[in-house]
Design a protein around this motif. Structure first.
Motif, PDB file in Angstrom:
ATOM      1  N   ALA A 148       0.834  -1.207   0.000  1.00  0.00           N
ATOM      2  CA  ALA A 148       0.000   0.000   0.000  1.00  0.00           C
ATOM      3  C   ALA A 148       0.864   1.250   0.000  1.00  0.00           C
ATOM      4  O   ALA A 148       0.647   2.170  -0.796  1.00  0.00           O
TER       5      ALA A 148
ATOM      6  N   VAL B 294      -8.676  -4.177  -7.646  1.00  0.00           N
ATOM      7  CA  VAL B 294      -9.368  -5.230  -6.895  1.00  0.00           C
ATOM      8  C   VAL B 294      -8.364  -6.026  -6.058  1.00  0.00           C
ATOM      9  O   VAL B 294      -8.590  -6.280  -4.869  1.00  0.00           O
TER      10      VAL B 294
ATOM     11  N   PHE C  45      -5.542  -5.042  -5.030  1.00  0.00           N
ATOM     12  CA  PHE C  45      -5.057  -4.136  -3.991  1.00  0.00           C
ATOM     13  C   PHE C  45      -6.047  -4.071  -2.829  1.00  0.00           C
ATOM     14  O   PHE C  45      -5.667  -4.183  -1.661  1.00  0.00           O
ATOM     15  N   ALA C  46      -7.311  -3.913  -3.154  1.00  0.00           N
ATOM     16  CA  ALA C  46      -8.346  -3.796  -2.122  1.00  0.00           C
ATOM     17  C   ALA C  46      -8.453  -5.068  -1.284  1.00  0.00           C
ATOM     18  O   ALA C  46      -8.632  -5.003  -0.063  1.00  0.00           O
TER      19      ALA C  46
ATOM     20  N   LEU D  40      -5.668  -5.072   1.190  1.00  0.00           N
ATOM     21  CA  LEU D  40      -5.873  -4.014   2.175  1.00  0.00           C
ATOM     22  C   LEU D  40      -6.937  -4.428   3.200  1.00  0.00           C
ATOM     23  O   LEU D  40      -6.772  -4.209   4.402  1.00  0.00           O
ATOM     24  N   GLU D  41      -7.972  -5.071   2.719  1.00  0.00           N
ATOM     25  CA  GLU D  41      -9.026  -5.578   3.631  1.00  0.00           C
ATOM     26  C   GLU D  41      -8.429  -6.563   4.631  1.00  0.00           C
ATOM     27  O   GLU D  41      -8.735  -6.518   5.832  1.00  0.00           O
TER      28      GLU D  41
ATOM     29  N   ILE E 191      -6.449  -4.685   7.242  1.00  0.00           N
ATOM     30  CA  ILE E 191      -7.343  -4.004   8.194  1.00  0.00           C
ATOM     31  C   ILE E 191      -7.917  -5.011   9.194  1.00  0.00           C
ATOM     32  O   ILE E 191      -7.962  -4.753  10.404  1.00  0.00           O
TER      33      ILE E 191
ATOM     34  N   VAL F 256      -9.447   0.961  10.727  1.00  0.00           N
ATOM     35  CA  VAL F 256      -9.360   1.602   9.406  1.00  0.00           C
ATOM     36  C   VAL F 256      -8.547   2.896   9.496  1.00  0.00           C
ATOM     37  O   VAL F 256      -7.677   3.157   8.651  1.00  0.00           O
TER      38      VAL F 256
END
Lengths: 186, 186
Positions: B102, B118, B120-121, B124-125, B128, B147
């Motif tokens: 990130a 996608v 990347f997300a 990241l999820e 988190i 977050v």
DNA sequence: TGTACATCAGTGAACGCGCGTTCACTGATGTAC
DNA sequence: TGTACATCAGTGAACGCGCGTTCACTGATGTAC
């Protein structure tokens, strides 16, 4: 197709820098060619080198200009919570060309030449100083909190843009950071 | 210069993805050419398209691989404060190829194609979720804090790298964010 | 198990393209007298 | 104030270069019998 008055030349140069400040934030330094930039500013590409030594040299100036326009934007907020809401808004997420240079360019700046990094750091220092002034609380530790708050603001906006538009996380990053900063760091 | 066993071909493909996961974090997607990448992985450039449809397609896979290696790194920390110290360390600042995707790639991902965003997300999820699990406190609001904490971590590391190495701000961003997160958000 | 043939991962030359930068040229502006 | 000339901002063709991608070729691997 002729020589232009000195005042006009100065204005044209400024126009190129302003245009670059927007385009670079929108597409990154490498995502904007010299030709494209000059066309967007209303000129042909050849004249570029009458004003700037290289694309890199312009980049450093454009970063400065982007920070300057963002500082003007910040001055419009009445207090820090209002600035925070504007910074971490859906509108800001969708308009990188008009919002924070740090959130748009930090990644490329990290791999960029020294003059760009220096210009970047100067603007960032100014932003931190303003955030600190807007923060409540006692003086000891206020600077420290301001640095962390700026990190959170920049990180949240950047990550929100990196995630797909329709992902719930895109909105959540903005809201969670807004709320957490307000409730625990003001 | 001959056909290779299926197992070997699979291993070679994985080698390219791993190499890309490091190089992309270090220099960005645009900063690494297909030829350079294949050479770093020990091959010639022509074979690239036997494995990947395009450079963009590889980018999405490489982002996934980078997150996977970072998740393995995270698992090594005993608790969240230790993870935070490692994440916001001088060592991490100087070794983007081995640290958070990130902080290294968010800017370019924001302007990249959907599959990259996608991947990347997803990573990241996961980050988190892990940070949330490591955070103390009651369940209500814990996700929200996680977050915000991740935003601050990513923002601080990224900004620290963008600022000149010798600028006091480079170290201050890391320390202030470490301390503020520990003292107010744990 | 042995033989004949199709497959396909890796090679390296070649492609078309867009990039940053250079350059000869232009003619109104700015200056010297 | 008027005239002659040097300046230089902007133009657009041209440069060399590195990029992503394509392709004919290779020969050991994998398969069919």
């Amino acid at each position: 197709v002729a020589k232009i008055s000195r005042a006009q030349a100065e204005a044209n140069r400024a126009k190129v820098v302003e245009t670059a400040a927007g385009l670079f934030r929108e597409r990154g330094f490498e995502g904007v060619s010299v030709g494209e930039l000059m066309a967007a500013a209303g000129f042909t590409h050849g004249g570029f080198y009458n004003h700037f030594g290289s694309k890199e040299a312009l980049a450093a100036e454009a970063v400065g200009a982007a920070w300057a326009s963002m500082a003007a934007e910040r001055a419009r907020a009445a207090d820090f919570p209002q600035l925070l809401d504007a910074y971490l808004s859906r509108a800001a997420r969708g308009a990188p060309a008009k919002s924070c240079p740090a959130a748009a360019l930090a990644g490329e700046v990290a791999r960029g030449p020294e003059p760009v990094r220096v210009a970047f750091a100067d603007g960032l220092e100014a932003m931190i100083a303003e955030v600190e002034a807007g923060l409540g609380g006692e003086s000891p530790g206020r600077r420290e909190r301001a640095v962390a708050v700026v990190s959170a603001m920049v990180g949240a906006l950047m990550l929100s843009r990196a995630v797909p538009d329709e992902a719930p996380l895109a909105a959540e990053l903005l809201q969670a950071t807004r709320r957490t900063v307000k409730s625990t760091l003001l």
